[in-house]
Each structure stands twice: as C-alpha cells, then as structure tokens.
Design an enzyme around this catalytic site. Sequence first.
Site, PDB file in Angstrom:
ATOM      1  N   ARG A  67     -11.758 -20.803   4.727  1.00  0.00           N
ATOM      2  CA  ARG A  67     -10.915 -20.919   5.543  1.00  0.00           C
ATOM      3  C   ARG A  67     -11.237 -20.372   7.194  1.00  0.00           C
ATOM      4  NH1 ARG A  67      -6.379 -16.371   4.182  1.00  0.00           N
ATOM      5  NH2 ARG A  67      -6.236 -17.366   2.119  1.00  0.00           N
ATOM      6  N   GLU A  70      -8.147 -20.582  -5.120  1.00  0.00           N
ATOM      7  CA  GLU A  70      -7.840 -20.514  -3.617  1.00  0.00           C
ATOM      8  C   GLU A  70      -9.205 -20.675  -3.003  1.00  0.00           C
ATOM      9  OE1 GLU A  70      -3.850 -18.696  -2.400  1.00  0.00           O
ATOM     10  OE2 GLU A  70      -5.489 -17.463  -2.438  1.00  0.00           O
ATOM     11  N   HIS A 102      -4.135 -14.043  11.169  1.00  0.00           N
ATOM     12  CA  HIS A 102      -3.504 -13.880   9.872  1.00  0.00           C
ATOM     13  C   HIS A 102      -3.899 -12.563   9.239  1.00  0.00           C
ATOM     14  CE1 HIS A 102      -2.072 -14.895   6.035  1.00  0.00           C
ATOM     15  NE2 HIS A 102      -3.142 -14.810   5.111  1.00  0.00           N
ATOM     16  N   LEU A 121      -3.838  -8.157  -1.103  1.00  0.00           N
ATOM     17  CA  LEU A 121      -2.870  -7.468  -1.886  1.00  0.00           C
ATOM     18  C   LEU A 121      -3.452  -6.518  -3.086  1.00  0.00           C
ATOM     19  CD1 LEU A 121      -0.311 -10.517  -2.338  1.00  0.00           C
ATOM     20  CD2 LEU A 121       0.177  -8.223  -0.972  1.00  0.00           C
ATOM     21  N   ALA A 135       0.739  -1.169   0.170  1.00  0.00           N
ATOM     22  CA  ALA A 135       0.063  -0.048  -0.101  1.00  0.00           C
ATOM     23  C   ALA A 135       0.907   1.204  -0.130  1.00  0.00           C
ATOM     24  CB  ALA A 135      -0.912   0.025   1.256  1.00  0.00           C
ATOM     25  N   ARG A 185     -12.447 -11.983   4.644  1.00  0.00           N
ATOM     26  CA  ARG A 185     -11.734 -11.716   3.556  1.00  0.00           C
ATOM     27  C   ARG A 185     -11.877 -12.858   2.462  1.00  0.00           C
ATOM     28  NH1 ARG A 185      -6.100 -12.016   2.045  1.00  0.00           N
ATOM     29  NH2 ARG A 185      -5.919 -13.296   3.851  1.00  0.00           N
ATOM     30  N   LYS A 208       8.959   1.367   9.925  1.00  0.00           N
ATOM     31  CA  LYS A 208       9.493   1.235  11.560  1.00  0.00           C
ATOM     32  C   LYS A 208      10.839   0.377  11.602  1.00  0.00           C
ATOM     33  CE  LYS A 208       5.900  -1.587  13.624  1.00  0.00           C
ATOM     34  NZ  LYS A 208       5.049  -1.836  14.756  1.00  0.00           N
ATOM     35  N   HIS A 259      -5.698 -18.013   9.834  1.00  0.00           N
ATOM     36  CA  HIS A 259      -5.266 -18.815   8.991  1.00  0.00           C
ATOM     37  C   HIS A 259      -5.232 -20.257   9.291  1.00  0.00           C
ATOM     38  CE1 HIS A 259      -3.571 -20.473   5.504  1.00  0.00           C
ATOM     39  NE2 HIS A 259      -3.535 -19.619   4.677  1.00  0.00           N
ATOM     40  N   ALA A 316       3.562 -12.505   1.949  1.00  0.00           N
ATOM     41  CA  ALA A 316       2.505 -13.247   1.269  1.00  0.00           C
ATOM     42  C   ALA A 316       2.815 -14.173   0.185  1.00  0.00           C
ATOM     43  CB  ALA A 316       2.005 -12.011   0.488  1.00  0.00           C
ATOM     44  N   GLN A 317       2.206 -15.401   0.242  1.00  0.00           N
ATOM     45  CA  GLN A 317       2.532 -16.351  -0.555  1.00  0.00           C
ATOM     46  C   GLN A 317       1.566 -16.711  -1.630  1.00  0.00           C
ATOM     47  OE1 GLN A 317       2.687 -19.958   2.210  1.00  0.00           O
ATOM     48  NE2 GLN A 317       4.293 -19.154   3.266  1.00  0.00           N
ATOM     49  N   GLY A 318       0.307 -17.049  -1.420  1.00  0.00           N
ATOM     50  CA  GLY A 318      -0.439 -17.449  -2.544  1.00  0.00           C
ATOM     51  C   GLY A 318      -0.584 -16.704  -3.735  1.00  0.00           C
ATOM     52  N   ASP A 374      -0.525  -0.174  14.625  1.00  0.00           N
ATOM     53  CA  ASP A 374      -0.161   1.099  14.897  1.00  0.00           C
ATOM     54  C   ASP A 374      -0.991   2.484  14.286  1.00  0.00           C
ATOM     55  OD1 ASP A 374       1.934   0.264  16.278  1.00  0.00           O
ATOM     56  OD2 ASP A 374       3.396   0.511  14.749  1.00  0.00           O
TER      57      ASP A 374
HETATM   58  P1  FAD Z   1       2.317  -4.434   5.267  1.00  0.00           P
HETATM   59  O1  FAD Z   1       3.059  -4.998   4.109  1.00  0.00           O
HETATM   60  O2  FAD Z   1       2.157  -4.933   6.548  1.00  0.00           O
HETATM   61  O3  FAD Z   1       3.414  -2.835   5.496  1.00  0.00           O
HETATM   62  C1  FAD Z   1       3.193  -2.229   6.608  1.00  0.00           C
HETATM   63  C2  FAD Z   1       4.369  -1.419   6.827  1.00  0.00           C
HETATM   64  O4  FAD Z   1       4.126  -0.090   7.868  1.00  0.00           O
HETATM   65  C3  FAD Z   1       5.566  -1.600   7.295  1.00  0.00           C
HETATM   66  O5  FAD Z   1       6.643  -1.144   6.502  1.00  0.00           O
HETATM   67  C4  FAD Z   1       5.807  -1.163   8.718  1.00  0.00           C
HETATM   68  O6  FAD Z   1       7.324  -1.198   9.009  1.00  0.00           O
HETATM   69  C5  FAD Z   1       5.079   0.002   8.577  1.00  0.00           C
HETATM   70  N1  FAD Z   1       4.744   0.565   9.979  1.00  0.00           N
HETATM   71  C6  FAD Z   1       3.643  -0.070  10.697  1.00  0.00           C
HETATM   72  N2  FAD Z   1       3.790   0.700  11.765  1.00  0.00           N
HETATM   73  C7  FAD Z   1       4.515   1.688  11.758  1.00  0.00           C
HETATM   74  C8  FAD Z   1       4.738   2.876  12.731  1.00  0.00           C
HETATM   75  N3  FAD Z   1       4.182   3.221  13.729  1.00  0.00           N
HETATM   76  N4  FAD Z   1       5.638   3.742  12.134  1.00  0.00           N
HETATM   77  C9  FAD Z   1       6.361   3.555  10.855  1.00  0.00           C
HETATM   78  N5  FAD Z   1       6.207   2.224  10.203  1.00  0.00           N
HETATM   79  C10 FAD Z   1       4.994   1.530  10.451  1.00  0.00           C
HETATM   80  N6  FAD Z   1      -2.672 -11.497   1.021  1.00  0.00           N
HETATM   81  C11 FAD Z   1      -2.873 -11.706  -0.311  1.00  0.00           C
HETATM   82  O7  FAD Z   1      -3.733 -11.020  -0.994  1.00  0.00           O
HETATM   83  N7  FAD Z   1      -2.467 -12.859  -0.871  1.00  0.00           N
HETATM   84  C12 FAD Z   1      -1.673 -13.771  -0.180  1.00  0.00           C
HETATM   85  O8  FAD Z   1      -1.187 -14.719  -0.799  1.00  0.00           O
HETATM   86  C13 FAD Z   1      -1.216 -13.275   1.272  1.00  0.00           C
HETATM   87  N8  FAD Z   1      -0.376 -13.973   1.850  1.00  0.00           N
HETATM   88  C14 FAD Z   1      -0.235 -13.707   3.046  1.00  0.00           C
HETATM   89  C15 FAD Z   1       0.805 -14.703   3.797  1.00  0.00           C
HETATM   90  C16 FAD Z   1       1.255 -14.140   5.062  1.00  0.00           C
HETATM   91  C17 FAD Z   1       2.340 -14.856   5.749  1.00  0.00           C
HETATM   92  C18 FAD Z   1       0.796 -12.886   5.510  1.00  0.00           C
HETATM   93  C19 FAD Z   1       1.333 -12.450   6.865  1.00  0.00           C
HETATM   94  C20 FAD Z   1      -0.107 -12.223   4.948  1.00  0.00           C
HETATM   95  C21 FAD Z   1      -0.417 -12.614   3.766  1.00  0.00           C
HETATM   96  N9  FAD Z   1      -1.556 -11.848   2.872  1.00  0.00           N
HETATM   97  C22 FAD Z   1      -2.013 -12.103   1.750  1.00  0.00           C
HETATM   98  C23 FAD Z   1      -1.892 -10.554   3.449  1.00  0.00           C
HETATM   99  C24 FAD Z   1      -1.153  -9.346   2.798  1.00  0.00           C
HETATM  100  O9  FAD Z   1       0.255  -9.621   2.742  1.00  0.00           O
HETATM  101  C25 FAD Z   1      -1.339  -8.167   3.544  1.00  0.00           C
HETATM  102  O10 FAD Z   1      -2.785  -7.811   3.815  1.00  0.00           O
HETATM  103  C26 FAD Z   1      -0.665  -6.791   2.742  1.00  0.00           C
HETATM  104  O11 FAD Z   1       0.537  -7.290   2.369  1.00  0.00           O
HETATM  105  C27 FAD Z   1      -0.643  -5.623   3.733  1.00  0.00           C
HETATM  106  O12 FAD Z   1       0.050  -4.803   3.064  1.00  0.00           O
HETATM  107  P2  FAD Z   1      -0.015  -3.374   3.564  1.00  0.00           P
HETATM  108  O13 FAD Z   1       1.017  -2.452   2.765  1.00  0.00           O
HETATM  109  O14 FAD Z   1      -1.215  -2.974   4.084  1.00  0.00           O
HETATM  110  O15 FAD Z   1       0.928  -3.330   4.913  1.00  0.00           O
HETATM  111  C1  SIN Z   2      -2.258 -18.371   1.329  1.00  0.00           C
HETATM  112  O1  SIN Z   2      -1.209 -18.318   0.627  1.00  0.00           O
HETATM  113  O2  SIN Z   2      -2.855 -19.034   2.118  1.00  0.00           O
HETATM  114  C2  SIN Z   2      -2.557 -16.864   2.034  1.00  0.00           C
HETATM  115  C3  SIN Z   2      -3.349 -16.166   1.155  1.00  0.00           C
HETATM  116  C4  SIN Z   2      -4.068 -15.028   1.772  1.00  0.00           C
HETATM  117  O3  SIN Z   2      -4.086 -14.736   2.920  1.00  0.00           O
HETATM  118  O4  SIN Z   2      -4.745 -14.286   1.039  1.00  0.00           O
END
Ligand code: FAD
Ligand code: SIN
Length: 526
Positions: free
Chosen positions: A288, A113, A349, A390, A15, A384, A34, A241, A45-47, A220
């Site tokens: 899930r 999925e 998750h 993503l 994002a 979700r 941070k 998950h 993220a895997q899938g 945060d």
């Molecule tokens: P993030 O990628 O979590 O980034 C957060 C950022 O904020 C980081 O840089 C962090 O340092 C920063 N931050 C936080 N707090 C502060 C603060 N106080 N000050 C400064 N910086 C801060 N989604 C899918 O669609 N498909 C998938 O296959 C999938 N697989 C996943 C597998 C795993 C293991 C996990 C954990 C999640 C998965 N998800 C998946 C979910 C998806 O990865 C996340 O929802 C998405 O990446 C979130 O992106 P984001 O940019 O919102 O936040």
């Molecule tokens: C997974 O690969 O099972 C995670 C996919 C997701 O969280 O969207």
Amino acid sequence: MKREVDFLVIGSGLAGLSFALKVAPYGKVCLVSKTTLEETNTRYAQGGIAAVFDAGDSYEKHITDTLIAGDGLCDEMAVRMVVREAPEQIRQLIDWGAQFDRAGDGTFDLAREGGHSEHRILHHKDNTGFEIQRALSDMARRHPNIETLENHFAVDVITQHHLGRLVKRYHPDIECYGAYLLDIKTNKTFAVLSRVTMMATGGTGNLYTTTTNPRIATGDGIAMVYRAKGIIDNMEFIQFHPTSLYHPSDKPSYLISEAMRGFGAVLRTVDGREFMYKYDKRGSLAPRDVVARAIDNEMKVRGDEHVYLDATATSHDALKDHFPNIYEKCLRTGVDITKDYIPVIPAAHYQCGGIRVDMHGHSSINRLYAAGETTCTGLHGANRLASNSLLEAVVYANNAAKDAIEHFKEYIIPENIPEWNTEGTAHPEEMVLITQNYKELQQIMSNYVGIVRSNLRLKRAMDRLQIIYDETETLYAKTTLSLQLCELRNIINAAYLVIKSAQARHESIGLHYTIDYQHSKFPYQL
Ligand code: FAD
Ligand code: SIN
C-alpha cells in the site's frame, strides 16, 4: 470530587476493551471514552485480523512478511511474539462473541491482502471491526466490575509533577497515578486515581485533511504521555491507505478495503489507463505505501482530483457478497461498483509510531501501560503489514493485563493529589480561534508532511506549527477546558513529534519518503 479504582482504562477500542475485560475479574475498572464506547477506529476496520490458521501457512511466513513490510526497523522479538500469540487471542475474541466468516466446511474463510504471502486474514464480511466492537462493547457494558464513562475526555495523566516534583524524560522513576478527566456534558474536570492506568487512545489520522479515521483520532494518548515525559518513537511512519472513496463531503473518508484489489480490482487514471505497472511489477497488488505514492504522483502530475478503482471485471455476485457495505455505500453516492469505476484517493490511515512499550505493554512511566495504535511496540517498524494492527492491539492488551494483574496490588496511590486547577481561566470568547488553527494544522501536515516529503517542506511545516503552538498555549493558559481546545493542543503535540522525527531521519525508508534521499524499495524517481 476524586475517584479511586484499581484499573483506569482510557479508550474503548479493541485495545482498551480487551484489557478491561481481562483485568475486570481482579479489581474495579473505570473505562473511559471521549464520545460513545462504540466510536473508535476499531469499529471502522474492514479487511480483518491477520493470523496463521491455514494448513499451508506458518508462523515463519507471517513473521517474514511482517519483517519485510517493516523495512528493517521491526523488533524481531516483538514480531515473533505477536505472530505466535495471534491464534489464541483470536479464539478469545470468538469466546467473547465476535464472529468471523467461515467456509462451507467450517474452516475460516481467510482473505489475502497486500504484503501477505498467504491467505491469513480472518474477517466478518467487510466490517470486521464493527463486529469486534459490538461483541466487546456488549461484554464490557454488562460486566459488574467495569464502570463506563462515556463522553469523558482524559486531559492529562497524573504523575509526581502534580505533587510539585520535577519529572524528567528518560528518568526511570516517573509514576502514573491516574488521569484528570473532563466531563464533556458538565464541563467539570476531576481526577480518577488508579493503581494502574492503560492508555489505549488510538491513532492520529486527524493530523491530515483526508483521513479514514473518525474524529476521535487526535493522538491524545501520545500527547498526554509526551507531556508527562514518557518516551515516544517512530512518529514519522504514517501509513496512507491508497484507496478511500473520493467524496469530499464525507468525514471521515470512507475506506475502500485493500481486499478489493486482492479480489481483482485494478487502479486506473481518470482517462481509464492502468498505471501501476509503471511503478511496480506487482501492479495494483503492490504494497500500500507503493500504491499510495504512485497514486499521489499520478494525481499531482496530471492535476487530477482522484484516480479510479475498477472492480467491474470481477464476479458481480461475489463482489456484492464479499463487500456488501462498500457496495451499499458507493451506491448511495451514485456509484454501482459492479458497473462503474470507483473514484478513490489516498487518505491518512494508521500511525505506526507512538508510546514506546516493552513486551508487557509497559511504557517508560511506571504503572502506565499502553496498547493498540497509540503505541510503538516494534511490530510494525517503518511500515505496517495490512491487518496486523487489530492483532497488535489484542495481543499487547493481553500481555499488559497479565503483567498488571500480577503487580497492581503493590501500587499505593498517594493521598495528596490535587484537584484540577481552574484558577485564572474563563470560557473562550471565540471558538474560531480553535477551529481555524485545527484546519490550518491539517493543511500544513497534508501539504508538507504527507506521502512525499522534503527537508524544505518539513522545515516550513515546523516553522508554521510553531506559530499555531504559541497561539494555542497562550489560549490554553487562560481558557477553561473544552474538548475542542484539548484536541487541538494534542494534535499540535502529535504534529510536532511527527515533524521532529521526520527531520531526524536522514533517509527514505518504509513509509517515510523524502525526495532528498533515494528509497531502496521505491526506485521510481518522483
Ligand atoms: P481505537 O479503536 O481507535 O480506540 C480509541 C479509543 O480511545 C476510543 O474509545 C476513543 O474515544 C478513546 N480516546 C481517545 N482519546 C481519548 C481521550 N483523550 N480521552 C478519552 N478517551 C479517548 N486494522 C486491521 O488490523 N485490520 C483492518 O482491516 C483495519 N481496517 C481499518 C479500517 C479503517 C477505516 C480504519 C480507520 C482503521 C483500520 N485498521 C485496521 C486499523 C485499526 O482499526 C486500528 O489500528 C485499531 O482498531 C486501533 O484500536 P485501538 O484500540 O488502539 O484504538
Ligand atoms: C483494509 O481493509 O484495506 C484495511 C486493512 C488495514 O488497514 O489493515
């Protein structure tokens, strides 16, 4: 020491990075993380990322699947917008250098999925997030208009409150002028003033003892916006998950992608029995939330520490080819997934709720946008759909960027924003006061506000949380800032919002399952 920029972006996951890259041609950007730029939920993220690319698929099918998963609480307009925007935003990721696996004929190798009626998950092997994070971080680091501040912690957003004025929730006039940042290396706190602020701080996985989320996911952004009197919604909908690797010393818990069940793996109790058909006619391919609840029940009833995921009957070469990282990781813990059952447990998750934003990614606070997991956009409703997050992150970052580019020059930054006030504070004498409360909070949330809840458990959780809250606020008032203290304060705030929202919902719906109310989609009585 104050700084001024056009765009302050807090968070360097998908994002934050995609917003930063979109606005950078128009003004000066400060991108804050941070820890390192790369340590994000995105990276793990895997899938993959869901979008309609297959000739047999359609927007309507993706929309319907998303609405069904959301259990009646999605905002259909938001769902329609995201699904339609998806292919264009994914092409943008490819233009930025992210690669997705393709079949021999050059078309995308689309996976399927749980909850998806078609093959529509674009992926890069089993580490899609790592690939996206790599490509976008590289771009951001090289962009001349983007200043990156790693190891900087956003403490609070700056509003009229910091100018001594009263701000009230639901009041339309609150304005954001940037944020106070703590430099974790020097322990100094300073203001970054901005015309526009983007909150992209990710999820809340660390509310729980067992989570797939890295250490950074402590809610945060949600806590900061709540303190600034912004609107937060749907916090009770936390997705667990079903299958994270049972290897208690691992923090975070390593995810065993849902795509493995899509590939033919089945769930078994520790004595080798397939149990999912007892709960759902789709067996191991049930959505899930159903699977997580079923596993949770089997573990509780049988007193087992985990269940097994059995992928041994699938093609061994194909298994290794599709899931090379999972294969290697399991092997390092002594499990050969082509021969052995994989011990798995559910793990916190994904946070479906968060900062309420409109279609432009605009929060209830003027000049403050939010995108990604920290938000509540209406896309996910009460649950979700896999691989939609993503997608949500990149689509809303794009919408927010367009809106911000159009308006940011209209915004003037007030001159009299004060420096961070450290009066009356000293270094904490005992870190254990912070670390123990953090652990206690995770236990409270895991035991009382987990996959299965009840009115009694929620009340207990709130009563216990109140004690931790009071202790931490007292400590905060007299202690210099540290990452640990700020995170504890924020996670307490997030826990409060989860419990409060759960208590306010007098039904079982989507991810919120309470034994006090029957769940229409999970008729099995726990
Ligand atoms: P993030 O990628 O979590 O980034 C957060 C950022 O904020 C980081 O840089 C962090 O340092 C920063 N931050 C936080 N707090 C502060 C603060 N106080 N000050 C400064 N910086 C801060 N989604 C899918 O669609 N498909 C998938 O296959 C999938 N697989 C996943 C597998 C795993 C293991 C996990 C954990 C999640 C998965 N998800 C998946 C979910 C998806 O990865 C996340 O929802 C998405 O990446 C979130 O992106 P984001 O940019 O919102 O936040
Ligand atoms: C997974 O690969 O099972 C995670 C996919 C997701 O969280 O969207």
